[in-house]
Design an enzyme around this catalytic site. Structure first.
Site, PDB file in Angstrom:
ATOM      1  N   LYS A 210      23.880  10.720 -10.764  1.00  0.00           N
ATOM      2  CA  LYS A 210      25.055  11.506 -11.161  1.00  0.00           C
ATOM      3  C   LYS A 210      24.961  11.869 -12.646  1.00  0.00           C
ATOM      4  O   LYS A 210      25.118  13.008 -13.034  1.00  0.00           O
ATOM      5  CB  LYS A 210      26.323  10.706 -10.865  1.00  0.00           C
ATOM      6  CG  LYS A 210      27.596  11.411 -11.218  1.00  0.00           C
ATOM      7  CD  LYS A 210      28.811  10.612 -10.768  1.00  0.00           C
ATOM      8  CE  LYS A 210      30.072  11.193 -11.391  1.00  0.00           C
ATOM      9  NZ  LYS A 210      31.281  10.489 -11.000  1.00  0.00           N
ATOM     10  N   GLU A 216      17.365   2.691 -14.988  1.00  0.00           N
ATOM     11  CA  GLU A 216      16.489   2.325 -13.856  1.00  0.00           C
ATOM     12  C   GLU A 216      15.895   3.580 -13.215  1.00  0.00           C
ATOM     13  O   GLU A 216      14.696   3.658 -12.931  1.00  0.00           O
ATOM     14  CB  GLU A 216      17.273   1.543 -12.799  1.00  0.00           C
ATOM     15  CG  GLU A 216      17.731   0.159 -13.206  1.00  0.00           C
ATOM     16  CD  GLU A 216      19.088   0.152 -13.893  1.00  0.00           C
ATOM     17  OE1 GLU A 216      19.524   1.222 -14.387  1.00  0.00           O
ATOM     18  OE2 GLU A 216      19.712  -0.924 -13.951  1.00  0.00           O
ATOM     19  N   GLY A 272      30.341   7.858  -7.841  1.00  0.00           N
ATOM     20  CA  GLY A 272      28.999   7.515  -7.346  1.00  0.00           C
ATOM     21  C   GLY A 272      29.044   6.837  -5.987  1.00  0.00           C
ATOM     22  O   GLY A 272      28.286   7.182  -5.077  1.00  0.00           O
ATOM     23  N   ARG A 273      29.945   5.881  -5.815  1.00  0.00           N
ATOM     24  CA  ARG A 273      29.984   5.120  -4.561  1.00  0.00           C
ATOM     25  C   ARG A 273      30.673   5.896  -3.442  1.00  0.00           C
ATOM     26  O   ARG A 273      30.794   5.399  -2.324  1.00  0.00           O
ATOM     27  CB  ARG A 273      30.652   3.765  -4.792  1.00  0.00           C
ATOM     28  CG  ARG A 273      32.006   3.824  -5.474  1.00  0.00           C
ATOM     29  CD  ARG A 273      32.440   2.451  -5.960  1.00  0.00           C
ATOM     30  NE  ARG A 273      33.663   2.479  -6.753  1.00  0.00           N
ATOM     31  CZ  ARG A 273      33.718   2.686  -8.066  1.00  0.00           C
ATOM     32  NH1 ARG A 273      32.614   2.921  -8.753  1.00  0.00           N
ATOM     33  NH2 ARG A 273      34.866   2.667  -8.704  1.00  0.00           N
ATOM     34  N   GLU A 358      32.868  -2.592  -6.355  1.00  0.00           N
ATOM     35  CA  GLU A 358      32.894  -1.824  -7.598  1.00  0.00           C
ATOM     36  C   GLU A 358      34.253  -1.129  -7.743  1.00  0.00           C
ATOM     37  O   GLU A 358      34.722  -0.880  -8.849  1.00  0.00           O
ATOM     38  CB  GLU A 358      31.744  -0.803  -7.623  1.00  0.00           C
ATOM     39  CG  GLU A 358      31.399  -0.317  -9.021  1.00  0.00           C
ATOM     40  CD  GLU A 358      30.074   0.420  -9.107  1.00  0.00           C
ATOM     41  OE1 GLU A 358      29.064  -0.191  -9.505  1.00  0.00           O
ATOM     42  OE2 GLU A 358      30.042   1.618  -8.771  1.00  0.00           O
ATOM     43  N   HIS A 389      22.945 -17.057  13.732  1.00  0.00           N
ATOM     44  CA  HIS A 389      21.999 -18.161  13.597  1.00  0.00           C
ATOM     45  C   HIS A 389      21.777 -18.541  12.143  1.00  0.00           C
ATOM     46  O   HIS A 389      20.788 -19.185  11.815  1.00  0.00           O
ATOM     47  CB  HIS A 389      20.680 -17.788  14.284  1.00  0.00           C
ATOM     48  CG  HIS A 389      20.847 -17.667  15.770  1.00  0.00           C
ATOM     49  ND1 HIS A 389      20.722 -18.747  16.616  1.00  0.00           N
ATOM     50  CD2 HIS A 389      21.202 -16.610  16.540  1.00  0.00           C
ATOM     51  CE1 HIS A 389      20.963 -18.354  17.864  1.00  0.00           C
ATOM     52  NE2 HIS A 389      21.264 -17.059  17.846  1.00  0.00           N
ATOM     53  N   LYS A 513      24.585  -3.395 -19.191  1.00  0.00           N
ATOM     54  CA  LYS A 513      23.643  -2.311 -19.508  1.00  0.00           C
ATOM     55  C   LYS A 513      23.361  -2.273 -21.003  1.00  0.00           C
ATOM     56  O   LYS A 513      22.217  -2.168 -21.437  1.00  0.00           O
ATOM     57  CB  LYS A 513      24.248  -0.956 -19.115  1.00  0.00           C
ATOM     58  CG  LYS A 513      24.307  -0.658 -17.641  1.00  0.00           C
ATOM     59  CD  LYS A 513      24.744   0.797 -17.478  1.00  0.00           C
ATOM     60  CE  LYS A 513      25.237   1.090 -16.085  1.00  0.00           C
ATOM     61  NZ  LYS A 513      25.849   2.411 -15.969  1.00  0.00           N
TER      62      LYS A 513
HETATM   63  O1  F6P Z   1      26.488   0.684 -11.388  1.00  0.00           O
HETATM   64  C1  F6P Z   1      27.199   1.603 -12.116  1.00  0.00           C
HETATM   65  C2  F6P Z   1      26.964   2.991 -11.650  1.00  0.00           C
HETATM   66  O2  F6P Z   1      27.563   3.837 -12.571  1.00  0.00           O
HETATM   67  C3  F6P Z   1      27.482   3.261 -10.242  1.00  0.00           C
HETATM   68  O3  F6P Z   1      28.826   3.494 -10.187  1.00  0.00           O
HETATM   69  C4  F6P Z   1      26.643   4.408  -9.844  1.00  0.00           C
HETATM   70  O4  F6P Z   1      26.678   4.612  -8.466  1.00  0.00           O
HETATM   71  C5  F6P Z   1      25.301   3.951 -10.348  1.00  0.00           C
HETATM   72  O5  F6P Z   1      25.588   3.316 -11.586  1.00  0.00           O
HETATM   73  C6  F6P Z   1      24.276   5.020 -10.540  1.00  0.00           C
HETATM   74  O6  F6P Z   1      24.689   5.998 -11.460  1.00  0.00           O
HETATM   75  P1  F6P Z   1      23.992   7.399 -11.541  1.00  0.00           P
HETATM   76  O7  F6P Z   1      24.160   8.083 -10.241  1.00  0.00           O
HETATM   77  O8  F6P Z   1      24.681   8.114 -12.671  1.00  0.00           O
HETATM   78  O9  F6P Z   1      22.533   7.172 -11.843  1.00  0.00           O
END
Ligand code: F6P
Length: 548
Positions: A210, A216, A272-273, A358, A389, A513
């Protein structure tokens, strides 16, 4: 200062406390069913293809009335309408919350700042569909002219969990000639294992973020680009044929080197979620095709409409949300298990963890005041019989109350052989048996009647009274998946509304972060990091020592 009454001082709240302390001091499901033989029919709500059975809950009609009164007093319906209208209900980020607009029909009007966003939503959906068709037909080729056979999504959180979950869920509907992989972890092993057996000439990367600043994702995307170029003689022109982006941030996408023509857009009013039905679903569209994806959106919309219009007594997300509040706030339940009896839903609970935790893992209310009540539960679970199990023992005979959702289907998805299809009844027999055992247990007298020696009776007695919701549908289709996800989205919404928290921000992930960025130079370069606490400083020193 806000004049919103403190939740726990509302009369509707204290009425529930009294009800719990008196009428529901030691509720027994055996007694509740004996008192109301029609309970199994009355406590069922239908929404779309879903049959939501909440008869095995520690509730009476009075409980439901009191819970609905709490929802009314806390303004759940008003906030729901404000969400659908496009009001900026995510107040800490000053944003509208409009994932429901992502599945609005073409002729709908949903305005953000005076602009109808629905045409833009459909324009992106059309572009996604056209692109997916080109990949699926082989018309979109890689740099060397070979067709694309592998799609690797790089994203994390909402930019990974949704498409990864839905790809697994709808695997039976996917183009089996294509390989899909999902890379999220900054651990290099994730990307390594995802691409080690792939041919770069036939691999398309979807970089999904987003913000397009998530470390990452950008790190993995950079490494993926190196891997691609290493396999294609270092020709930088290859990137345009092998990288597409999904983002709200066109500037950062261009900076990364991805052609803006290969970017699929979404908007800041999509959390995002809550985003996998936006352009974030691109890998899924490639996997199942645009038509199936639209069927899934229709499924979402069915539940949106239900949530928006169904009366409170028959509103499935409202009822599920309120039941969660009943246990979390009045029975001190700390967690909620989601237990799908479907292998295809193997990632469903992981997806819900972000959606729920979240959203509702908050300890201050909308006005910034510390809450004096518990908010979101720990959400956990894995598919059906595997869990039986492993950890079901604790649910049956442990000391904690773990409300659970059991999700199952009447017919198996996928083209299974006759022999494997026949296993479906056994799978579902397990679901029904677990719901029964959890609810009604086995009394000491029943155990004795089986001839069990007295010293073992206590060990073999099941208390029961473990509440479950059973969600049953004819089959796991794209539409049913959309219905299920929307059901949980709105359940989470209801709970956040009652708890008076902002379910749409996620400030709690920020601190880690920032600190990671500060610590990293100490690990890689050996630099001294000022301000490290003694424990972390010692860990860093040990790490450096081990690393030598
Ligand atoms: O974990 C925090 C967060 O901002 C989430 O809400 C989001 O889904 C994720 O990081 C990834 O963010 P982005 O889509 O901006 O890379």
């Amino acid at each position: 200062m806000s004049d919103t009454p403190v939740l726990t001082r509302r009369p509707e709240w204290t009425a529930l406390e009294d009800h719990r302390a008196q009428a529901m001091r030691r509720p027994r499901l055996r007694d509740l069913f004996a008192a109301d033989p029609r309970r199994a029919e009355r406590y069922v709500v239908r929404v779309g293809d879903l049959r939501v059975d909440y008869s095995k809950h520690l509730i009476t009609d009075e409980t439901l009335v009191l819970l609905r009164e709490l929802a009314a007093a806390t303004g759940v319906a008003g906030l729901r309408d404000a969400m659908f209208r496009g009001d900026r209900i995510n107040t800490t980020e000053d944003r509208a919350v409009l994932h429901t607009a992502l599945r609005a029909p073409r002729d709908a009007v949903v305005e953000v700042d005076g602009e109808n966003v629905v045409p833009r939503v459909h324009a992106v959906l059309d572009r996604m569909g056209a692109f997916a068709d080109r990949v699926r037909s082989g018309e979109w080729t890689g740099h060397t002219g070979r067709r694309i056979r592998n799609v690797v999504n790089i994203g994390i959180g909402g930019s990974d969990l949704g498409p990864a979950m839905a790809y697994e869920a709808l695997r039976a509907y996917t183009d089996r000639s294509l390989t899909f992989r999902f890379v999220s972890n900054v651990d290099g092993a994730d990307l390594h294992e995802a691409v080690r057996d792939l041919d770069p000439a036939e691999t398309l990367f979807v970089v999904a973020s987003k913000t397009f600043t998530t470390i990452e994702t950008i790190t993995n995307a950079t490494s993926a680009r190196s891997w691609l170029l290493a396999g294609l003689d270092g020709d930088a022109k290859a990137v345009a044929r092998h990288f597409v982006a999904v983002s709200t941030n066109a500037g950062k996408v261009t900076e990364f080197g991805i052609d803006p023509d290969n970017m699929f857009e979404f908007w800041d009013w999509v959390g995002g979620r809550y985003s996998y039905d936006s352009a974030i679903g691109l890998p899924l569209v490639i996997a199942i095709g645009p038509e199936r994806f639209r069927e899934m959106l229709d499924g979402f919309r069915t539940v949106d409409e239900h949530f928006r219009t169904a009366p409170a007594e028959a509103n499935a997300p409202l009822i599920m949300g309120l039941l969660g509040i009943w246990y979390g706030n009045f029975f001190a339940a700390e967690s909620h298990a989601v237990l799908p009896y479907s292998h295809y839903l193997s990632r469903f609970t992981a997806y819900l963890q972000q959606l729920d935790m979240e959203s509702n893992g908050k300890s201050v209310d909308r006005d910034g005041r510390p809450v004096g009540w518990h908010t979101g539960p720990v959400v956990w679970g894995t598919p059906g019989t595997n869990g039986q199990h492993a950890y079901y023992q604790l649910i049956h005979q442990g000391t904690r109350l773990v409300p659970a959702d059991l999700i199952g289907f009447a017919r198996p998805a996928g083209e299974l052989s006759d022999e494997l299809r026949a296993q479906h009844d056994l799978l579902m027999a397990n679901l029904f048996a677990q719901g029964q055992a959890l609810a009604f247990g086995k009394t000491a007298d029943e155990v004795r009647a089986e001839g069990v020696p007295e010293e073992q009776v206590a060990h073999r007695t099941f208390q029961g009274d473990h509440p479950t919701t059973t969600i049953l549908a004819p089959r796991l289709t794209p539409s049913v998946l959309g219905q299920l996800v929307a059901l949980y989205e709105h359940k989470v919404f209801v709970q956040g509304a009652v708890w008076h928290i902002d379910s749409f921000d996620q400030w709690g992930v920020e601190l880690g972060k920032v600190l990671a960025r500060r610590v990293e130079p100490a690990l890689t370069g050996g630099a001294e990091v000022p301000g490290l606490d003694p424990s972390t400083a010692a860990l860093v020193a040990a790490y450096r020592e081990f690393r030598k």
